[in-house]
Write a protein that holds these residues in place. Structure first.
Motif, PDB file in Angstrom:
ATOM      1  N   GLU A  57       0.537  -1.304   0.000  1.00  0.00           N
ATOM      2  CA  GLU A  57       0.191  -0.159   0.062  1.00  0.00           C
ATOM      3  C   GLU A  57       1.179   1.075  -0.009  1.00  0.00           C
ATOM      4  OE1 GLU A  57      -3.333   0.146   2.472  1.00  0.00           O
ATOM      5  OE2 GLU A  57      -3.656  -2.226   1.965  1.00  0.00           O
TER       6      GLU A  57
ATOM      7  N   SER B  42      -7.573  -1.217  -3.957  1.00  0.00           N
ATOM      8  CA  SER B  42      -8.146   0.613  -3.418  1.00  0.00           C
ATOM      9  C   SER B  42     -10.129  -0.576  -3.531  1.00  0.00           C
ATOM     10  CB  SER B  42      -8.249   1.472  -3.573  1.00  0.00           C
ATOM     11  OG  SER B  42      -8.398   2.509  -4.839  1.00  0.00           O
TER      12      SER B  42
ATOM     13  N   GLU C 199     -11.280  -3.290   4.611  1.00  0.00           N
ATOM     14  CA  GLU C 199     -10.365  -2.127   4.637  1.00  0.00           C
ATOM     15  C   GLU C 199      -8.993  -2.467   3.402  1.00  0.00           C
ATOM     16  OE1 GLU C 199      -9.982  -1.455   9.918  1.00  0.00           O
ATOM     17  OE2 GLU C 199      -8.856  -2.784   8.839  1.00  0.00           O
ATOM     18  N   SER C 200      -8.703  -3.343   3.261  1.00  0.00           N
ATOM     19  CA  SER C 200      -7.529  -3.458   2.873  1.00  0.00           C
ATOM     20  C   SER C 200      -7.697  -4.568   1.707  1.00  0.00           C
ATOM     21  CB  SER C 200      -6.136  -3.384   3.834  1.00  0.00           C
ATOM     22  OG  SER C 200      -5.075  -3.864   2.304  1.00  0.00           O
TER      23      SER C 200
ATOM     24  N   TYR D 233      -7.131  -5.002   7.507  1.00  0.00           N
ATOM     25  CA  TYR D 233      -5.116  -5.160   7.509  1.00  0.00           C
ATOM     26  C   TYR D 233      -4.953  -5.566   8.916  1.00  0.00           C
ATOM     27  CZ  TYR D 233      -5.878  -0.078   6.037  1.00  0.00           C
ATOM     28  OH  TYR D 233      -6.680   0.716   4.879  1.00  0.00           O
TER      29      TYR D 233
END
Length: 386
Positions: A50, A67, A76-77, A221
């Protein structure tokens, strides 16, 4: 921006504004250049995948795709990998530890099972397979490090109660990973059901044009940290070109899936009346034993499903396959074109087939005219009558 159709159009386009274009630019780079030493040091304080560090860990193009995938998955990720299989295996390997146990749903994707039975076993990991939540509940213990599922299974098209699996996993504080490729985030909101790590072969519907190999893993995450570390250590990264093409594919994902669904339901209904078809394996059909569960888990039906043909010999089966003109013979699915995959015995995805037994094939229903596809199948069925 709550509707997924809108997210598909607008997410992953931050770099487009700077280039005065609709699409973000394709950035190819092996080296990331920093303006000063402080910036260089700061890049190694951020998260791998990221934060721009080196071309291998991702350019802005890769990060735009990640994203966008995180946004449409309500996660989230996201970690992009070189293909769908590496996404699956990276999750398994990241949570594999000697003396620990990994529980895998029976009938999962063949290469996943092959990896678990060979590589994980050599690492001293105990691998057990389960068919339902009752079997899972009897196997899980304080040595379990991961539960791995697939919905539906890629050849037998079986569904498992994901909500119950996630509840069991949560009660034991064990992460639940699921291959959610079939439904995509459009038809299957994996994280809403408690799945910690959702795996996608972006090779398939997300790209949609049969010209890219790409994987994606979404989650928090925290849940992705072990996978992030594993991928970084083993150099498992996605190429910018693949991510750029998959971003383009994302824009039409919901539109394409609607057409795949329309065609698949029409052709499956037509197949039910064909005497050469003994069984349809498609959870979106009301006759399926998994239909009610499919309704609870999915908002739509994708194009792949399997059929069992009447018993036939090898020559008849070969004539049937070879006489199809609109269905290409191939192991993948999710592109615009229709495909057929015979479950021949030597294949990783196959079940054992004896001479004159019923034959299992998987169909992927593409975007062609649905009646033309039925006519193509009808001509092929006539070869079985001979």
């Amino acid at each position: 921006m709550n509707n997924i159709s809108t997210k598909l159009i607008h997410q992953g386009r931050e770099q487009a504004t700077a280039s005065f274009s609709v699409n973000p630019p394709l950035v190819r780079a092996s080296t990331t250049v920093f303006p000063d030493l402080a910036s260089y040091k700061a890049s190694y304080q951020g998260l791998a995948f990221e934060t721009p560090r080196y071309g291998r860990s991702g350019t802005s193009t890769v990060m735009e795709f990640q994203s966008a995938m995180a946004a449409i998955s309500n996660a989230e990720s996201c970690i992009a990998t070189s293909c769908g299989l590496t996404a699956c295996l990276s999750v398994l390997a990241a949570y594999a530890k000697p003396g620990r146990q990994i529980l895998i749903q029976r009938d999962v994707y063949g290469p996943v099972k092959a990896f678990a039975d060979s590589e994980l076993a050599q690492l001293g990991v105990e691998v057990e397979y389960f068919a339902n939540e009752q079997e899972l509940d009897s196997l899980i213990d304080n040595h379990t490090s991961l539960i791995y599922t697939e919905v539906p299974t890629s050849l037998t098209m079986k569904l498992i109660d994901i909500k119950k699996i996630s509840a069991i996993a949560k009660s034991h504080q064990v992460p639940h990973a699921c291959d959610a490729t079939w439904g995509t985030p459009v038809f299957f909101d994996a994280h809403r059901f408690g799945i910690n790590l959702a795996i996608h072969a972006a090779t398939k519907y997300i790209n949609g044009h049969s010209d890219v190999l790409l994987g994606a893993i979404t989650g928090s995450y925290q849940d992705l940290q072990l996978v992030r570390d594993y991928c970084q250590l083993h150099g498992n990264y996605a190429a910018p070109d693949s991510c750029w093409l998959a971003l383009r594919g994302l824009r039409t994902l919901s539109v394409r899936l609607a057409r795949h669904q329309q065609n698949a339901l029409y052709i499956a209904s037509w197949l039910k009346a064909q005497p050469q078809v003994q069984q349809l394996l498609f959870p979106a059909l009301p006759e399926s034993p998994d239909y009610q569960l499919w309704q609870q888990l999915f908002s739509g039906a994708a194009g792949p499903f399997s059929i069992e043909l009447v018993p036939c010999d090898d020559k008849q089966f070969e004539r049937f396959i070879n006489s199809l003109t609109l269905f290409g013979i191939g192991t993948s699915w999710g592109g615009f074109e229709s495909l057929i995959m015979p479950a021949v015995p030597h294949h990783l995805r196959a079940t054992t087939t004896q001479k004159h037994q019923k034959r299992l094939v998987r169909l992927h229903i593409g975007l062609e005219d649905k009646q033309d596809l039925c006519d193509d199948l009808q001509r092929a069925f006539k070869t079985l009558a001979k």
